[in-house]
Design an enzyme around this catalytic site. Structure first.
Site, PDB file in Angstrom:
ATOM      1  N   ASP A   1       0.981  -1.057   0.021  1.00 34.11           N
ATOM      2  CA  ASP A   1      -0.085  -0.046  -0.062  1.00 34.11           C
ATOM      3  C   ASP A   1       0.865   1.285   0.034  1.00 34.11           C
ATOM      4  O   ASP A   1       0.349   2.299   0.622  1.00 34.11           O
ATOM      5  CB  ASP A   1      -0.985   0.008   0.938  1.00 34.11           C
TER       6      ASP A   1
ATOM      7  N   ASP B   1      -7.277  -3.930  -4.971  1.00 35.80           N
ATOM      8  CA  ASP B   1      -6.928  -2.508  -4.531  1.00 35.80           C
ATOM      9  C   ASP B   1      -5.826  -2.049  -5.171  1.00 35.80           C
ATOM     10  O   ASP B   1      -5.654  -0.692  -5.198  1.00 35.80           O
ATOM     11  CB  ASP B   1      -6.961  -2.667  -3.023  1.00 35.80           C
TER      12      ASP B   1
END
Ligand code: GLY
Length: 389
Positions: free
Chosen positions: A102, A162
């Site tokens: 991330d 994602d």
């Protein structure tokens, strides 16, 4: 094209300004508590607690500060965001909770934003270190960026939808350094993701596994969706925005067609007010909770893709995004600061089900990316916005 929302109202320019003004006021009110600390990923009974810079979500709060700065031009926002960039630089140097993919969620709305908006050299330096960290997650066997866990362990040999949002960091790193390896890895990851994550009916898997030895696609599964074969609302929205960004950076025509299909599936499964339940399995009449953050993410993706489409189609997606944002502003946005220190209510981080692997967390609350993408969608509707992504 889907016509069932034709009669939904759109948000007017004065409402957009009003909404941005309310959001910026809330950010300003939060600065004393959240300049040297960050907001937790989700609120509890409407209120965020302070945390250190150690979660995948910290970049969103800094992103809200930058968006408030863009709207108000008040230097107090810039000063607070610069303090946070310092903190992000320290985090990547000391490798605090960065063993995951991330890096884009963390460093694009904070450090890359600071570099683009005010030329922050610390933002640039930290962003490049974060891009290197993201590169270290690349698995050549299978050609994807491994999302979570120790590298190369079979039960985490997978990507998640994602991650499409983390890739602009790599495209940016290539532009800044002239080193095309970042871009090549991003392109390979996009290709592998899109070949496997979209099902025949254009719903999406949340996560997809590969064979550790051969790299062959293995199977899809969920973590945060209701069940393996359902469409987790936020995952589908990450797909919409991720496809728009994939097109932006590659200009691969195929991604436009995929964007149309993934968006259509999403729009067909929304309840009447255009803000999804936490999984698209549920719709009007369900007593399940919503995920308002998904609506903001999808609106941003539609507004991004509209830039590259012919007039009629661009208008179609712009109108849908406008209608979604209107619904969020009217029915979900915080307007009474005594009830919450967040921006948008009725979002859901993790909802446990008998068929998924996540515990309940942040159910029917505000969350930091829901607040951030709501502000981003408003900013996109307010002006020609230079992306942080
Ligand atoms: N990227 C993790 C989530 O959307 O919850």
């Amino acid at each position: 094209m889907i016509t069932k929302y034709n009669n939904m109202p759109i948000i007017r320019q004065e409402e957009i300004q009003q909404a941005l003004s309310i959001a910026s006021d809330q950010v300003l009110r939060n600065l004393p508590e959240f300049t040297y600390a960050f907001q937790n990923a989700f609120s509890e009974q409407g209120f965020y607690a302070p945390i250190e810079n150690n979660h995948w979500t910290n970049g969103f709060w800094t992103g809200e500060i930058w968006l408030a700065y863009e709207f108000t031009k008040d230097p107090c926002f810039m000063e607070a965001a610069e303090i946070q960039i310092n903190n992000f630089n320290d985090r990547i140097i000391r490798r605090i909770s960065v063993d995951h993919h991330d890096m884009g969620f963390l460093y694009s709305p904070s450090c890359i934003a600071g570099y683009k908006l005010i030329g922050s050299l610390m933002g640039k330096k930290a962003g490049l270190l974060a891009a290197d960290q993201l590169m270290s997650r690349y698995q050549p066997v299978g050609e994807f960026i491994q999302a979570w866990g120790s590298m190369g362990v079979p039960d985490n040999y997978r990507l998640i939808i994602d991650c499409l949002m983390n890739l602009p960091l790599l495209f940016w790193a290539s532009e800044e350094t002239g080193n095309m390896t970042y871009r090549e890895v991003a392109e390979k990851h996009i290709k592998t993701t899109l070949a496997n994550i979209i099902r025949e009916d254009h719903s999406t898997w949340h996560t997809f596994y590969f064979d550790l030895t051969t790299g062959a696609p293995d199977h899809g599964a969920t973590c945060q969706g209701y069940r393996d074969g359902s469409a987790w609302s936020r995952g589908q929205a990450w797909g919409i925005y991720g496809l728009a960004l994939a097109y932006r950076y590659t200009r691969c025509e195929e991604y436009i067609e995929k964007f149309r299909h993934v968006s259509a599936y999403y729009l067909e499964h929304l309840p009447k007010d255009m803000v999804p339940f936490w999984d698209l399995e549920f719709t009007d009449g369900s007593d399940e909770v919503r995920d308002s953050s998904s609506a903001s993410i999808a609106a941003c993706g539609m507004l991004e893709m509209a830039k590259y489409l012919e007039k009629d189609e661009a208008q179609y997606y712009t109108q849908l995004a406008n209608q979604i944002v209107k619904s969020l502003y009217d029915n979900y946005a915080v307007k009474d600061f005594a009830t919450s220190n967040g921006l948008v209510l009725h979002s859901t981080y993790n909802r446990h089900s008998p068929f998924n692997t996540c515990p309940n967390a942040g159910v029917d609350e505000c969350n930091s990316w829901g607040d951030y993408f709501y502000m981003e969608a408003l900013t996109r509707l307010h002006k020609d916005w230079v992306l942080y992504w």
